[in-house]
Structures are given as C-alpha cells and as structure tokens.
Motif scaffolding. Structure first.
Motif, PDB file in Angstrom:
ATOM      1  N   THR A 139       0.834  -1.203   0.000  1.00 34.11           N
ATOM      2  CA  THR A 139       0.000   0.000   0.000  1.00 34.11           C
ATOM      3  C   THR A 139       0.868   1.252   0.000  1.00 34.11           C
ATOM      4  N   ILE A 160      -6.344   1.837  -3.770  1.00 38.29           N
ATOM      5  CA  ILE A 160      -5.002   1.337  -3.467  1.00 38.29           C
ATOM      6  C   ILE A 160      -5.013   0.555  -2.153  1.00 38.29           C
ATOM      7  N   SER A 199       2.025   6.136  -7.236  1.00 40.96           N
ATOM      8  CA  SER A 199       0.900   6.716  -7.988  1.00 40.96           C
ATOM      9  C   SER A 199       0.742   8.214  -7.731  1.00 40.96           C
ATOM     10  N   GLN A 200       1.221   8.697  -6.605  1.00 38.23           N
ATOM     11  CA  GLN A 200       1.119  10.098  -6.204  1.00 38.23           C
ATOM     12  C   GLN A 200      -0.324  10.591  -6.287  1.00 38.23           C
ATOM     13  N   THR A 201      -1.277   9.734  -5.932  1.00 43.87           N
ATOM     14  CA  THR A 201      -2.677  10.117  -5.966  1.00 43.87           C
ATOM     15  C   THR A 201      -3.032  10.913  -4.721  1.00 43.87           C
ATOM     16  N   ASP A 202      -3.976  11.817  -4.868  1.00 38.92           N
ATOM     17  CA  ASP A 202      -4.439  12.586  -3.726  1.00 38.92           C
ATOM     18  C   ASP A 202      -5.968  12.601  -3.643  1.00 38.92           C
ATOM     19  N   SER A 203      -6.618  11.792  -4.466  1.00 41.78           N
ATOM     20  CA  SER A 203      -8.077  11.723  -4.413  1.00 41.78           C
ATOM     21  C   SER A 203      -8.502  10.609  -3.456  1.00 41.78           C
ATOM     22  N   GLY A 211      -9.052   7.123  -5.159  1.00 38.98           N
ATOM     23  CA  GLY A 211      -7.774   6.530  -5.542  1.00 38.98           C
ATOM     24  C   GLY A 211      -7.081   5.890  -4.360  1.00 38.98           C
ATOM     25  N   VAL A 212      -7.090   6.584  -3.225  1.00 39.05           N
ATOM     26  CA  VAL A 212      -6.473   6.042  -2.015  1.00 39.05           C
ATOM     27  C   VAL A 212      -7.240   4.808  -1.541  1.00 39.05           C
ATOM     28  N   LEU A 263       0.984   3.951  -3.061  1.00 32.52           N
ATOM     29  CA  LEU A 263       0.635   5.352  -2.814  1.00 32.52           C
ATOM     30  C   LEU A 263       1.764   6.284  -3.230  1.00 32.52           C
TER      31      LEU A 263
END
Length: 98
Positions: A25, A43, A32-36, A39-40, A29
C-alpha cells in the motif's frame, strides 16, 4: 456432533500478510502520487487483497510425524548393490608360448 472449526492462521501467515499490506500500500501510494479519496481507497483495497493472497499461500506448519510413521517410512526396502564379479586370471594361450 462436534462442530468443525476453520483452521486458524499461523503467526507466519499473519506476519507475511500484514507486512505485504503495509509495504505494498505504501509503495503504490508513493508511486501513484494520488491525492483523491477514491484513488487512495482503491489502493488500500488492492493492498488488502495482496496481503490476503500472501497470507493464504504461506505453507502451513505440518504436525510432527508419529513414531509409527517414521518406522513405516524407514521400513522401505533398501537398495542392494550388485555382488562384485570374481576375477579369473587369464591363462596365456599356447600360440604365445611357441
């Protein structure tokens, strides 16, 4: 009638599964550099699934073999080596003596 219970996971299974969840995980994270939020959540769900797969594929501890099982496995026929051949001295032929 006794109630059957599901086998409990071993310490190794819990450890490997937990480490897989945390490390996979975290890696996903970071990569992917996701911040939504969705998305989190996705993951985290994938990390949990990976952890479950790892925990279920770790081999279980087998119960120790009983004395009768050890005796039965050692009672197998032994491999016997062939008997050595006798060495017969070769006699000189009469043609060589002439």
């Amino acid at each position: 009638m006794p109630r059957q219970t599901a086998p409990r996971p071993t310490v190794a299974q819990l450890t490997y599964g937990s480490c897989t969840v945390i490390l996979s995980t975290l890696a996903m994270l970071l990569l992917s550099q996701t911040d939504s939020g969705p998305g989190v959540a996705l993951i985290a769900l994938v990390g949990l699934v990976l952890g479950l797969l790892v925990a279920m594929t770790v081999p279980r501890h087998r119960p120790a073999r009983t004395a009768s099982q050890i005796v039965a496995s050692s009672a197998a026929p032994a491999v016997v080596a062939p008997a050595p051949r006798e060495r017969v001295p070769v006699q000189a032929s009469s043609a060589q003596q002439d």
